[in-house]
Design a protein around this motif. Structure first.
Motif, short mmCIF file in Angstrom:
data_model
loop_
_atom_site.label_atom_id
_atom_site.label_comp_id
_atom_site.label_asym_id
_atom_site.label_seq_id
_atom_site.Cartn_x
_atom_site.Cartn_y
_atom_site.Cartn_z
N ARG A 183 25.01 48.48 -10.35
CA ARG A 183 25.17 49.45 -11.43
C ARG A 183 26.62 49.71 -11.80
NH1 ARG A 183 20.67 53.58 -8.91
NH2 ARG A 183 18.85 52.25 -9.33
N ALA A 184 27.49 49.86 -10.82
CA ALA A 184 28.89 50.14 -11.12
C ALA A 184 29.52 48.99 -11.89
CB ALA A 184 29.66 50.41 -9.83
N ALA A 185 29.22 47.76 -11.46
CA ALA A 185 29.77 46.60 -12.16
C ALA A 185 29.25 46.53 -13.58
CB ALA A 185 29.42 45.32 -11.40
N ASP A 186 27.96 46.81 -13.78
CA ASP A 186 27.38 46.79 -15.12
C ASP A 186 27.96 47.90 -15.99
OD1 ASP A 186 25.89 44.62 -14.44
OD2 ASP A 186 23.93 45.57 -14.66
N MET A 187 28.21 49.06 -15.39
CA MET A 187 28.83 50.15 -16.14
C MET A 187 30.19 49.71 -16.66
SD MET A 187 28.78 53.29 -17.28
CE MET A 187 27.66 54.37 -16.36
N SER A 188 30.98 49.08 -15.81
CA SER A 188 32.30 48.61 -16.24
C SER A 188 32.18 47.55 -17.33
CB SER A 188 33.08 48.05 -15.04
OG SER A 188 33.42 49.07 -14.13
N THR A 189 31.21 46.65 -17.19
CA THR A 189 31.02 45.61 -18.19
C THR A 189 30.71 46.21 -19.56
OG1 THR A 189 30.22 43.99 -16.57
CG2 THR A 189 29.58 43.64 -18.87
N VAL A 190 29.79 47.15 -19.60
CA VAL A 190 29.39 47.77 -20.86
C VAL A 190 30.53 48.60 -21.45
CG1 VAL A 190 27.78 49.38 -21.94
CG2 VAL A 190 26.94 47.75 -20.26
N LYS A 191 31.24 49.34 -20.60
CA LYS A 191 32.34 50.16 -21.10
C LYS A 191 33.51 49.31 -21.61
CE LYS A 191 31.65 54.59 -18.76
NZ LYS A 191 31.97 55.51 -19.86
N ASN A 192 33.57 48.08 -21.15
CA ASN A 192 34.62 47.18 -21.63
C ASN A 192 34.16 46.36 -22.84
OD1 ASN A 192 36.62 47.88 -19.75
ND2 ASN A 192 35.74 46.52 -18.20
N GLY A 193 33.01 46.72 -23.40
CA GLY A 193 32.52 46.07 -24.61
C GLY A 193 31.61 44.88 -24.37
N GLY A 194 31.29 44.59 -23.12
CA GLY A 194 30.41 43.47 -22.81
C GLY A 194 28.95 43.88 -22.86
N SER A 195 28.09 42.94 -22.52
CA SER A 195 26.65 43.21 -22.52
C SER A 195 26.07 42.84 -21.16
CB SER A 195 25.96 42.41 -23.62
OG SER A 195 26.17 41.02 -23.43
N VAL A 196 24.95 43.47 -20.84
CA VAL A 196 24.26 43.19 -19.59
C VAL A 196 22.80 42.87 -19.90
CG1 VAL A 196 25.78 44.68 -18.24
CG2 VAL A 196 23.69 45.63 -19.24
N GLU A 197 22.11 42.39 -18.91
CA GLU A 197 20.69 42.04 -19.08
C GLU A 197 19.88 43.27 -19.48
OE1 GLU A 197 16.94 40.85 -16.17
OE2 GLU A 197 19.00 40.57 -15.47
N PRO A 198 19.10 43.17 -20.56
CA PRO A 198 18.25 44.32 -20.95
C PRO A 198 17.24 44.62 -19.84
CG PRO A 198 18.41 42.72 -22.73
CD PRO A 198 18.97 42.04 -21.50
N ARG A 199 17.12 45.88 -19.50
CA ARG A 199 16.18 46.29 -18.46
C ARG A 199 15.50 47.58 -18.88
NH1 ARG A 199 21.16 45.70 -15.67
NH2 ARG A 199 21.37 43.68 -14.57
N ASP A 200 14.34 47.81 -18.31
CA ASP A 200 13.62 49.06 -18.58
C ASP A 200 12.96 49.51 -17.29
OD1 ASP A 200 12.83 51.21 -20.09
OD2 ASP A 200 10.97 50.26 -20.76
N CYS A 201 12.99 50.80 -17.05
CA CYS A 201 12.38 51.35 -15.84
C CYS A 201 12.25 52.86 -16.05
CB CYS A 201 13.25 51.05 -14.61
SG CYS A 201 14.84 51.92 -14.61
N GLU A 202 11.75 53.52 -15.04
CA GLU A 202 11.68 54.99 -15.07
C GLU A 202 13.02 55.51 -14.56
OE1 GLU A 202 8.95 58.58 -13.21
OE2 GLU A 202 8.06 56.59 -13.49
#
Length: 249
Positions: A183-202
């Motif tokens: 999650r932390a790595a994905d947060m940094s990726t998105v905040k830097n303008g990148g994209s991550v794998e679409p996911r859905d959950c509760e």
């Protein structure tokens, strides 16, 4: 702009639980009944005697604090201060809100936060309500390594400003639905303008969005300090350290 109290209340669908151990139940009933004349869904959380004689402090589920007379005829929405000989003006309303924010933030499980921790001693922890598309949230994220170096832990909570239908919500849902270690790595990726794998959950994304509204968040980033203080907007790392009582470079 801060929502008006009535517009915020009308958005709610349930009433809060009355907690009136500190005052006369009849006064609680009277003040609550008067508020119900405005809207039956007003979530009265507690009614207690205020520190100013003759006034009652009314806390709503939205996080608002009102003051009323015993008959519920007069209401005041604003800050109540006490003037002391030594301490000067003390904001009693803010002290109440700080305690409430502390309790609300403490109720968020560690597993539901996305934390950036120092390698060494944690000297302070701040909770940051963030929107991954917010420019100043991204600017603050660039300061996280510096904050960590000074011993400040950053716990991110979700606050997609456009709500559940926004693009930020979809991105944050994907981040919070990743494996905990990712999650932390994905947060940094998105905040830097990148994209991550679409996911859905509760996920806790919308729950945290609602929590932010109760805390008093009206924009992002919004920082909650350990003492419950709410600091809106971007603040440089060095200044944040000073505000937390930690010496900066």
């Amino acid at each position: 702009m801060r929502k008006s109290i009535l517009s915020a209340l009308l958005a709610l669908s349930v009433s809060g639980v009355l907690q009136a151990a500190e005052t006369d139940p009849q006064v609680v009933e009277t003040i609550t009944r008067q508020l119900m004349k405005v809207d039956a869904r007003i979530p009265v959380e507690s009614v207690v005697k205020a520190q100013m004689p003759g006034l009652y402090e009314v806390v709503l589920g939205t996080g608002e604090v009102l003051y009323a007379d015993e008959q519920g005829e007069y209401f005041m929405l604003g800050q109540l201060y006490r003037l002391g000989d030594k301490e000067g003006f003390v904001n009693l309303t803010e002290e109440k809100l700080k305690a409430k924010r502390q309790a609300l933030i403490a109720g968020v499980a560690a597993a539901d936060r996305i934390s950036f921790r120092p390698e060494g001693e944690v000297k302070a922890t701040i909770a940051v309500f963030t929107d991954v598309d917010c420019p100043y949230c991204r600017k603050l994220h660039q300061e996280v390594p510096a904050l960590n170096e000074m011993g400040i832990q950053v716990d991110y909570l979700a606050f997609p400003r456009g709500g559940q239908r926004s693009g930020a919500y979809a991105k944050m849902q994907s981040v919070w639905c990743a494996e905990p270690g990712q999650r932390a790595a994905d947060m940094s990726t998105v905040k830097n303008g990148g994209s991550v794998e679409p996911r859905d959950c509760e996920s806790p994304v919308m729950e945290q969005f609602e929590l932010g509204q109760k805390v008093g968040v009206t924009g992002t980033p919004a920082l909650v300090f350990p003492d419950g203080s709410l600091v809106p907007g971007y603040v440089p790392a060095g200044r944040l350290a000073q505000m937390l009582g930690i010496a900066s470079e």
